[in-house]
Design an enzyme around this catalytic site. Structure first.
Site, PDB file in Angstrom:
ATOM      1  N   VAL A   1       4.566   3.666   6.126  1.00  0.00           N
ATOM      2  CA  VAL A   1       5.369   3.358   4.930  1.00  0.00           C
ATOM      3  C   VAL A   1       6.271   4.521   4.523  1.00  0.00           C
ATOM      4  O   VAL A   1       7.096   4.363   3.638  1.00  0.00           O
ATOM      5  CB  VAL A   1       4.489   2.986   3.725  1.00  0.00           C
ATOM      6  CG1 VAL A   1       3.784   1.680   3.959  1.00  0.00           C
ATOM      7  CG2 VAL A   1       3.502   4.091   3.403  1.00  0.00           C
TER       8      VAL A   1
ATOM      9  N   SER B   1       0.835  -1.193   0.000  1.00  0.00           N
ATOM     10  CA  SER B   1       0.000   0.000   0.000  1.00  0.00           C
ATOM     11  C   SER B   1       0.872   1.246   0.000  1.00  0.00           C
ATOM     12  O   SER B   1       2.012   1.239   0.431  1.00  0.00           O
ATOM     13  CB  SER B   1      -0.894  -0.030   1.229  1.00  0.00           C
ATOM     14  OG  SER B   1      -0.961   1.236   1.823  1.00  0.00           O
ATOM     15  N   LYS B   2       0.283   2.324  -0.491  1.00  0.00           N
ATOM     16  CA  LYS B   2       1.019   3.581  -0.508  1.00  0.00           C
ATOM     17  C   LYS B   2       0.906   4.302   0.833  1.00  0.00           C
ATOM     18  O   LYS B   2       1.553   5.316   1.058  1.00  0.00           O
ATOM     19  CB  LYS B   2       0.478   4.473  -1.627  1.00  0.00           C
ATOM     20  CG  LYS B   2       0.632   3.884  -3.022  1.00  0.00           C
ATOM     21  CD  LYS B   2       1.367   4.875  -3.920  1.00  0.00           C
ATOM     22  CE  LYS B   2       1.593   4.426  -5.339  1.00  0.00           C
ATOM     23  NZ  LYS B   2       2.183   3.165  -5.571  1.00  0.00           N
ATOM     24  N   ARG B   3       0.077   3.778   1.737  1.00  0.00           N
ATOM     25  CA  ARG B   3      -0.148   4.514   2.988  1.00  0.00           C
ATOM     26  C   ARG B   3       0.267   3.769   4.256  1.00  0.00           C
ATOM     27  O   ARG B   3       1.015   4.281   5.078  1.00  0.00           O
ATOM     28  CB  ARG B   3      -1.632   4.883   3.137  1.00  0.00           C
ATOM     29  CG  ARG B   3      -2.233   5.532   1.952  1.00  0.00           C
ATOM     30  CD  ARG B   3      -2.922   6.849   2.318  1.00  0.00           C
ATOM     31  NE  ARG B   3      -2.767   7.833   1.266  1.00  0.00           N
ATOM     32  CZ  ARG B   3      -1.824   8.763   1.239  1.00  0.00           C
ATOM     33  NH1 ARG B   3      -0.965   8.875   2.224  1.00  0.00           N
ATOM     34  NH2 ARG B   3      -1.743   9.615   0.242  1.00  0.00           N
TER      35      ARG B   3
END
Ligand code: GLU
Length: 503
Positions: A269, A256-258
Site C-alpha cells: 500500500v 488496511s494501512k499495511r
C-alpha cells in the site's frame, strides 16, 4: 465554481511514507489543477512534532514525482507564497491566533494536563461526550490577570459559538450541517507556540490563496471548525470537496494501512513498495484515477493527458470506492507492452542489476539483453519478474541444478545423454546460433532422425542452457547466449547425465 484562479494543494503531514490513499488525494488535486490550468502546491504540515518521521518528506516527494505529480510551488521548488513547510511559518500562526483572542473569538486556556485528565475521566464515568468543558472561557478579566502575572503556560482555544449550526458546502456531497453544540473549544495554538492543524490549515489555505480544498473524507468532521474559523477571520471560504473513502478491493472493509489482499495475493500500500515491486507509474496513476472518479463510458485505461482533459469534480462519486488492485497487474502489463523498447530497457536494467547483483552498466551493455528484450516485454506483468526469466542469460554460469531435470520424458539418462550429444554435434556444425529459425529447423530434423519428439529434445536443451523448464523462446535464448556459452553449458549437462547414467 468560484471565479478565483484555481490553486489547490496536497498537504501531507510527514508522519510516514506516501500511502496509496494519500497518493489518490494528491492525484486528484493534480488533475484538477492541470485541467483548469491552475497551480498545484505541495505543503508540508509538520506541526505535530511528536509524530514526525525523519525521512518521510523525502519519501513523499520522491514518490509523488515518480508518479508524475509535479508541483508548481513547494518546499523544494519555492514559490511566491512560501515558506511551504508549516514549522517555518510559526510566527504567522501566532499572529493570527493573537488576533482571534483580541477579537473575542479565542481565549487563553491555562488548564493543566491533570485537570484535563480528571475532566475526561469524569465525562467517561458519566457517559458524557468528551470535550473541553470551557472552564477558562468564563474566567473574569481579574482572574486571568492573576494567572498570567504568575507566568502560567497557556494554549489558545477557539470560542466556538454555543448554539446554532454551521453549514459546510461540499462540492461532492452537497450541504452538510453541523450543530455547533457538538463542537468543543478546540485548541488552536499549543503551549509550545506551534499551531494545531485546524489553525495552520486555515491560515495557510487563506494566505496561499487556495481556491479548492480536495482532501480525504476523514477531514469532514473538521470542516465545520474550519468554516467557523474562516467566518471569525472574515476570509473567503475555499470550495471544499471531500473525496470518497477508499475501501479494500473486496469493497467490504476500510483499506488496511499495511497490505491489501486480493484472493491469496497480497499487494503493498505504500507507493515506494509498488515501485520496488516493478509496477509502472503510468499504471498506478491510471489505477488511482479510477478510485472514486470515473472517466465515463466504462473507460478504465487512459493516458495522463486524457485524464487531465476529462477530470472534474462532477465526475467524483461520493460513495465509498473499492481499490481495484485486482486489475493492477493487468493494467501494468498493458502499460508495459506499450513502452518503446528503449524506454522499457531503461526501466528494466536497474531491476535486473539489483536482483542479479550485477553492475547496471554491464547489464545495459550485454547484447543478450537486447536479443531477449522484446520476448520479455511481452511476457512480464511487473519489472521485477524479469530477473527470474533472464538470469540464465545474464549470469556467466548457471547455479548447480538437479541432474534429473535433464532426463527427457519417456527417456532414461543414457538416452538423454545420447540425444544431447547428437544435438551438440549439430550445433558445432552450424558454427553459430545467429539464425534461430535455422537452428530450430536443424534440431527438429535431428529429433526426427533420432525418433524423438521435438519436445523431448528441446526440453533437454532448455534445461542444459538455463536449468529452467520455462524460458523465453529456446532458440532466441540460445542466440542470446552465443555458441561458446551454449556448448560450455551443454558439456556440463552431458557430464551430469553421464554421472546419472553410471549410477
Ligand atoms: N495534514 C493533513 C494530512 O496529513 C492534511 C489535511 C488537509 O488536506 O486539510 O492529511
Amino acid at each position: 465554481m468560484t471565479d478565483r484562479p484555481v490553486r489547490v494543494r496536497f498537504a501531507p503531514s510527514p508522519t510516514g511514507y506516501l500511502h496509496i490513499g494519500g497518493a489518490r488525494s494528491a492525484l486528484f488535486n493534480y488533475l484538477f489543477a492541470r485541467h483548469h490550468g491552475g497551480q498545484f502546491i505541495l505543503r508540508i504540515e509538520d506541526t505535530d512534532q511528536k509524530r514526525f518521521v525523519a525521512d518521510s518528506v523525502t519519501n513523499l516527494m520522491t514518490n509523488l514525482r515518480w508518479l508524475g505529480l509535479d508541483w508548481d510551488e513547494g518546499p523544494d521548488v519555492g514559490g511566491p507564497y512560501g515558506p511551504y513547510t508549516q514549522t517555518e511559518r510559526a510566527a504567522l500562526y501566532r499572529q493570527w491566533a493573537a488576533w482571534l483572542v483580541d477579537q473575542g473569538h479565542a481565549y487563553h486556556c491555562y488548564c493543566s494536563a491533570e485537570r484535563l485528565e480528571a475532566m475526561r475521566a469524569e465525562q467517561t464515568a458519566n457517559k458524557q461526550p468528551p470535550g473541553y468543558d470551557r472552564h477558562c472561557r468564563y474566567l473574569s478579566a481579574d482572574e486571568r490577570a492573576v494567572i498570567e502575572a504568575a507566568g502560567a503556560p497557556f494554549v489558545i482555544r477557539f470560542a466556538t459559538p454555543l448554539d446554532g449550526s454551521t453549514s459546510v458546502h461540499d462540492a461532492v456531497r452537497g450541504e452538510m450541517v453541523f450543530s455547533n453544540n457538538t463542537l468543543d473549544d478546540v485548541v488552536l495554538l499549543k503551549s509550545d507556540g506551534l499551531p494545531t492543524y485546524h489553525l495552520a490549515v486555515v491560515v495557510d489555505d487563506h494566505f496561499m490563496e487556495i481556491s479548492h480544498i480536495l482532501r480525504a473524507d476523514e477531514w469532514i468532521a473538521s470542516s465545520p471548525r474550519h468554516v467557523l474559523l474562516y467566518q471569525a477571520f472574515g476570509w473567503e471560504i475555499p470550495i471544499m470537496a471531500h473525496l470518497p473513502v477508499i475501501l479494500d478491493p473486496s469493497g467490504k472493509g476500510k483499506m488496511s494501512k499495511r497490505k491489501v489482499r486480493v484472493g491469496d495475493k497480497e499487494y503493498p500500500v505504500f507507493v515506494e513498495e509498488l515501485r520496488s515491486e516493478g509496477y509502472l507509474p503510468e499504471a498506478v496513476f491510471n489505477l488511482l484515477t479510477n478510485v472514486g472518479w470515473s472517466m465515463g463510458g466504462d473507460r478504465e485505461v487512459f493516458t495522463k493527458e486524457e485524464a487531465i482533459a476529462g477530470f472534474d469534480l462532477t465526475g467524483i462519486n461520493p460513495a465509498p470506492a473499492a481499490l481495484p488492485y485486482g486489475k493492477l497487474e493487468w493494467l501494468n502489463g498493458v502499460y508495459m507492452r506499450n513502452l518503446a523498447p528503449a524506454d522499457f530497457k531503461q526501466r528494466l536494467v536497474p531491476f535486473l542489476a539489483a536482483a542479479l547483483h550485477l553492475d547496471a552498466a554491464a547489464v545495459d551493455a550485454n547484447p543478450a539483453l537486447d536479443i531477449l528484450l522484446v520476448d520479455v516485454q511481452e511476457r512480464i506483468k511487473t519489472l521485477s519478474e524479469a530477473a527470474a526469466m533472464l538470469d540464465f542469460a545474464l549470469l556467466d554460469a548457471l547455479p548447480d541444478y538437479d541432474s534429473k531435470l535433464l532426463v527427457a520424458k519417456k527417456l532414461d539418462a543414457a538416452a538423454s545423454h545420447q540425444a544431447l550429444t547428437a544435438a551438440r554435434a549439430a550445433l558445432v556444425s552450424l558454427g553459430d546460433l545467429d539464425d534461430p529459425e535455422h537452428v530450430e529447423s536443424t534440431l527438429r530434423e535431428l529429433a526426427e532422425t533420432l525418433h524423438l519428439s521435438a519436445g523431448q529434445l528441446f526440453g533437454i536443451l532448455r534445461i542444459a542452457i538455463s536449468a529452467k523448464a520455462v524460458t523465453p523462446p529456446l532458440f532466441t535464448s540460445m542466440q542470446a547466449l552465443g555458441i561458446a556459452a551454449v556448448l560450455a553449458r551443454v558439456d556440463i549437462a552431458l557430464s551430469k547425465l553421464a554421472a546419472l547414467a553410471g549410477d
